[in-house]
Design an enzyme around this catalytic site. Structure first.
Site, PDB file in Angstrom:
ATOM      1  N   LYS A  24       0.346  -7.758   5.291  1.00 17.09           N
ATOM      2  CA  LYS A  24       0.863  -6.465   4.836  1.00 17.09           C
ATOM      3  C   LYS A  24       1.618  -5.868   6.002  1.00 17.09           C
ATOM      4  CE  LYS A  24       1.015  -3.099   1.768  1.00 17.09           C
ATOM      5  NZ  LYS A  24       1.160  -3.263   0.317  1.00 17.09           N
ATOM      6  N   SER A  74       3.715  -8.520   1.919  1.00 14.97           N
ATOM      7  CA  SER A  74       4.051  -7.322   1.152  1.00 14.97           C
ATOM      8  C   SER A  74       4.334  -6.191   2.114  1.00 14.97           C
ATOM      9  CB  SER A  74       2.876  -6.898   0.266  1.00 14.97           C
ATOM     10  OG  SER A  74       2.658  -7.826  -0.749  1.00 14.97           O
TER      11      SER A  74
END
Lengths: 375, 375, 375, 375
Positions: free
Chosen positions: A168, A238
């Site tokens: 992330k 992400s």
């Protein structure tokens, strides 16, 4: 497991009624199925647009922090340091919002499985990045280090045993761009949406470097988003507005683990390619997509996959319109397409399909990992 | 063929670079492959949003009218009376914009295929509807009559030989709603987007009545969009802002046709169900989706399918978010999902997947027909 | 104040960096400017789409609940019963996300202003509605009762002293529609976005009935969204997914209040009409929009306004495209337009402009109230 | 008019029912009010998204080409060389779709107005640009030359008499980016939406150079989109997918013109600033926005303006959310806001407000010109 204490790793997929709904999690905890003190990572699919202003991600993260804080005797904010909360926005098409909750605890001696590798998980964080570092060499290098730290945390010795690396990473907002400009420095882009791609790309290159898939000497500023020959077959990244550094989750297998789960990975060559996944299910897990639908329904925990619109504007030689669509971002199109394709193979829609696969699998394709409960 | 002159029907799939681009069509005409005087129907997939303000549909129709007018010695506007121009907007996900061009001419004696049914096509138009008739009984009845007229035009005696009925129907705009209100009458809805669903629904019920799938006595105003037990397995309806009445194209098979093509149909039970299509390809056309990819690439002309977001908010028991998404209409989600699923089976992305499957197949599912060139 | 204890009411406008960001509020509390125990209502503008799946509203509400709970010695969930949290999504165009925080406490004797009416505020809740009640008579009647209860709570005797009534009302989700259908009952609509309009409309009719602007006998099921001659000039209603009943906030003036604020209201006849607001500022508050920009910047606390796309498809006789746009909902267009128009008059962009003005002001127009600090 | 034949220039604003609807134009032609042979430029506002995949622009252009071709005895494609067709997509908020049709013919001797400057118009085209030239120096220089050619065509000697320069410029599509990459060259960006900004920016710098507002030595590659201190107060640039080079329309005033129209310009300092326009109307045209609404309705032909989201993320010191919104592009927000603000001043919604004001007016603001019929 390289001398470490054997792990018992499990994973629960929990549906939700909205980004802030943890009633399903609470029910599992109350039933004794899930111990909140053992949670090491949560990979959520939340129902936002998955782009810059997707506040469903920080909403879900806030809900998790407030939920876990009393269980872990810390402040809500301090939960982030204890649990890797990765919220990936976007449940386009048939995709169903859910959380995949990973737990890890020391295995009891009788739980350890001998002679077969099983699921292990490891976590690491990079430092926070300045706006001008994002999408560049600094982010690549720091990510590569964090992947190796997470492998050690998981007890994985060999990169060959790593099957999925979830990262992330942060993105640029107008405020961050401003901040850099105010200090006389320029960011890799001033477009906030585009910054998500740069940040994902640099992070994926870092994963590839750590796993030996990409030569570190080639993973330079100029390669980010440009040298599409460089990719990791196991990276999934992400971007989210809610953090300043990268969080890395390594999923792999190790001998001596006590997990009831196994993991394997395949490649999608393009957004409609199911051959790799079919082969993985058949050969790695003994599950035939057409004949064993009921078994798959029982044993499949989740698929973890990346999706992107083919950057050359074509799928199977024909023009697609995802990159020219100014009403719907291409990542939304791609998640809708790939999510449905994977769902058609495994008969399940609560799948972790995340958008933006820069340097994650070949251009237009992406990695897909399967988490499967042992028979 | 019930005594009619034997037909020679063919179909060409032509990609385009934009809604107004007929350069591919022009090339086929100049090469002698396509005779513009034989064109009876065009089914286009154009790259708009497929909803109310999708002007790519009328743009494409205008381009076709201007292109065909000199070839048919009529005004551009008069082309509409000679050729059924059905433009379906929306190429979300991997779908690729294209036109499927159907030609029909009298067969030469030696061309007629004996002993095997082959593709035939028939066309009909209803009268124009008033705003207050749309989505109601008047539209159902007029559509049913037009389907039977189109069957006669195709030379099909039995409803069992009909495999796909494409209808293009009008929608309500703010101006049309106003017009009805100004005359003291109310329309079935005042929401223009919602009117597309009503118009498609009434038209699909009309197809079902004509094909004997739906009891005419149950196809009443109150059933439209409400009695979801009523559906046609062969209806495909698109709404568009560019017309005032329904256009009906019947595709089926008849003995004595001279076409090099065959057609068959299957059902998708939901948006990720490929079993029916796989069985159709194997049993009807002798093509195995996994083993015969190259043969399918050669012989498949197109798939014609309908897609919709499951109206109960679930796919395979899990919640989807398509119906609650106010940024992307559910029809766009559904086309992205179903288009990609079908593409993953046949390895082709220039597919006719149209959104909004009210009463067209079971709720959340839809019909899919395959046009296949005979080996 | 009808014998009640004199109120001291104040209002703070606090910007935020995101839906969950209360750092500005926290700073005011820490500085002693704002006492969290006195907060009776929060009217937030959050940066979502303002439509069905706008989770920025419940995100902000969750943040407020978690922030206030320790200050009020209750659970986060119980905050809703103590503070009216009205989050209106959508900051299109120039609008700036912020919270307007209303406090109320007993006035100290020396604070009471004699001889001049000043701001008062009152709150009330309806019971929860069943899905089938929403947008219908039951919601109208319950809202009217709640408005009168809130007037009593505010100490307002006469409807003429009410200048703004903010209602937050629920909407239908796919799950709620399903629930009603499962019990054999039908909802006013099955379209979730459309349900927001029905719920706002019924609530606004209820306000109009309570204030004597609308004859109760005409405020029936059939009037909702249809009899556009019925409207309240002081109603403002927002729909949100996060509640099941209506919350009502009455803002008005009363003699004997100790507030440093006054409130007045005007009408916008259409989305670009500024005459009413200009007159209100000049006559009610002695502020000229062109000459007194600096004074307005000092003394204006906020404008509270409603916006909608003119339902006849025209503004000043010319066609608009807001109602036919399937990419951007008309409420988003309307907020962008009205927000900018109001900002151009008062030189401020942190304005409370809320979308969907059904029965709230004349068709295409809406009410606007000004909260102004006394010189 | 520097020895040229005196011009008679007029302008008609014609509403349309859709991008391809020229029935209003046809009616004017049939009534003898508009001679299609005199049309030199059309500036259309069409109802698309104004971004990359806005096909309403090429749809409208195709309709104009087919309409004008028989009147001008040329092919539809050849119309582009005779008439500057500038279609600007996006009628967000209250804006109303329309065409502003400029005609030019030799003035009859008695028509020439002595002693007062009146409207003149001039047109020029650049060569087509390669993908790699767009957004760079080559486009700046070619645009500057074309502006000077258009001034000569208009009969304008001094840059001070130029009040509005409309440029239509190309954008990068995925195909064009591919083409450059295939030749080993890189484009200024690979993001198609972002390319619109680069192309507009380079074109605006070219206008500023031609009008002496920008030092040519500073208008280099590195300045494009970066040196925001450089801007033209009279440039208006729209990007469109339908062309390969720039089209330039210069609007200004010259003595000896026979036009019944005058033109003037002002600056908006930000998206809600109306002071400049109010002053222009009062001082240049003797029209008071509040007192003379009826006169303005009679005499105002159109406003021509540019809009953009303030690149620093703030309007009047408060944060806006336009640049972080991944559902609606910032240009759409900005047109909605600025269009409504201008409409609130002049009481008219058929206004030419075009998005993306890079180097066109100060950051966050933009130029606005008023075309007014002489009393």
């Amino acid at each position: 497991m390289s001398g470490a204490v054997p792990q018992h790793v499990d994973a629960h997929v929990v549906p939700c009624r909205g980004p802030g709904d943890l009633s399903g999690v609470q029910a599992l905890v109350e039933a004794g199925t899930l111990d909140p003190r053992h949670i090491v990572a949560v990979m959520g699919k939340t129902e936002g647009n998955g782009c810059v202003n997707d506040h469903t991600r920080d909403f879900a993260a806030m809900a998790w922090c407030h939920y876990l804080a009393p269980h872990r005797s810390c402040t809500p904010q301090a939960v982030h340091a204890q649990v890797a909360l990765v919220m990936s926005g976007g449940t386009e098409g048939v995709l169903s919002p859910h959380f995949t909750v990973f737990t890890r605890r020391a295995a009891l001696p009788h739980e350890v499985v001998e002679g077969e590798k099983r699921l292990v998980v490891g976590i690491a964080h990079t430092r926070d990045f300045t706006p001008e570092e994002m999408g560049r060499q600094a982010q690549i290098a720091a990510t590569a280090e964090a992947v190796q730290a997470a492998m050690r945390d998981a007890g994985i010795d060999s990169a060959a045993d790593v099957h999925f690396v979830q990262v992330k990473c942060p993105l640029l907002t107008a405020a961050k761009v401003d901040d850099a400009l105010g200090r006389g420095l320029d960011t890799v882009t001033r477009d906030t949406y585009e910054s998500m791609g740069y940040s994902r790309a640099a992070s994926a290159l870092g994963v590839g470097v750590a796993l030996g898939e990409i030569d570190a000497a080639r993973a330079i500023d100029a390669a980010v988003l440009h040298d599409l020959s460089l990719h990791s077959a196991r990276a999934s990244v992400s971007a989210g507005i809610e953090l300043e550094g990268n969080v890395v989750i390594v999923l792999g297998e190790a001998a001596g683990s006590a997990s009831p789960l196994r993991i394997g990975h395949a490649l999608m060559r393009d957004a409609v390619d199911t051959a790799g996944l079919r082969t993985l299910l058949r050969t790695h897990f003994g599950l035939d997509p057409e004949a064993d639908a009921a078994l798959i329904a029982q044993r499949l925990v989740n698929l973890l996959a990346k999706a992107e619109a083919s950057p050359d504007g074509r799928v199977r030689e024909a023009r697609h319109t995802m990159l020219n669509d100014s009403d719907i971002h291409s990542t939304r199109h791609a998640r809708a397409a790939v999510g449905a394709v994977l769902a058609s193979v495994v008969g399940r829609t609560a799948l972790y399909v995340s958008g933006g696969a820069e340097h994650q699998g070949p251009p237009g394709g992406g990695p897909v990992a399967a988490l499967v409960r042992v028979a």
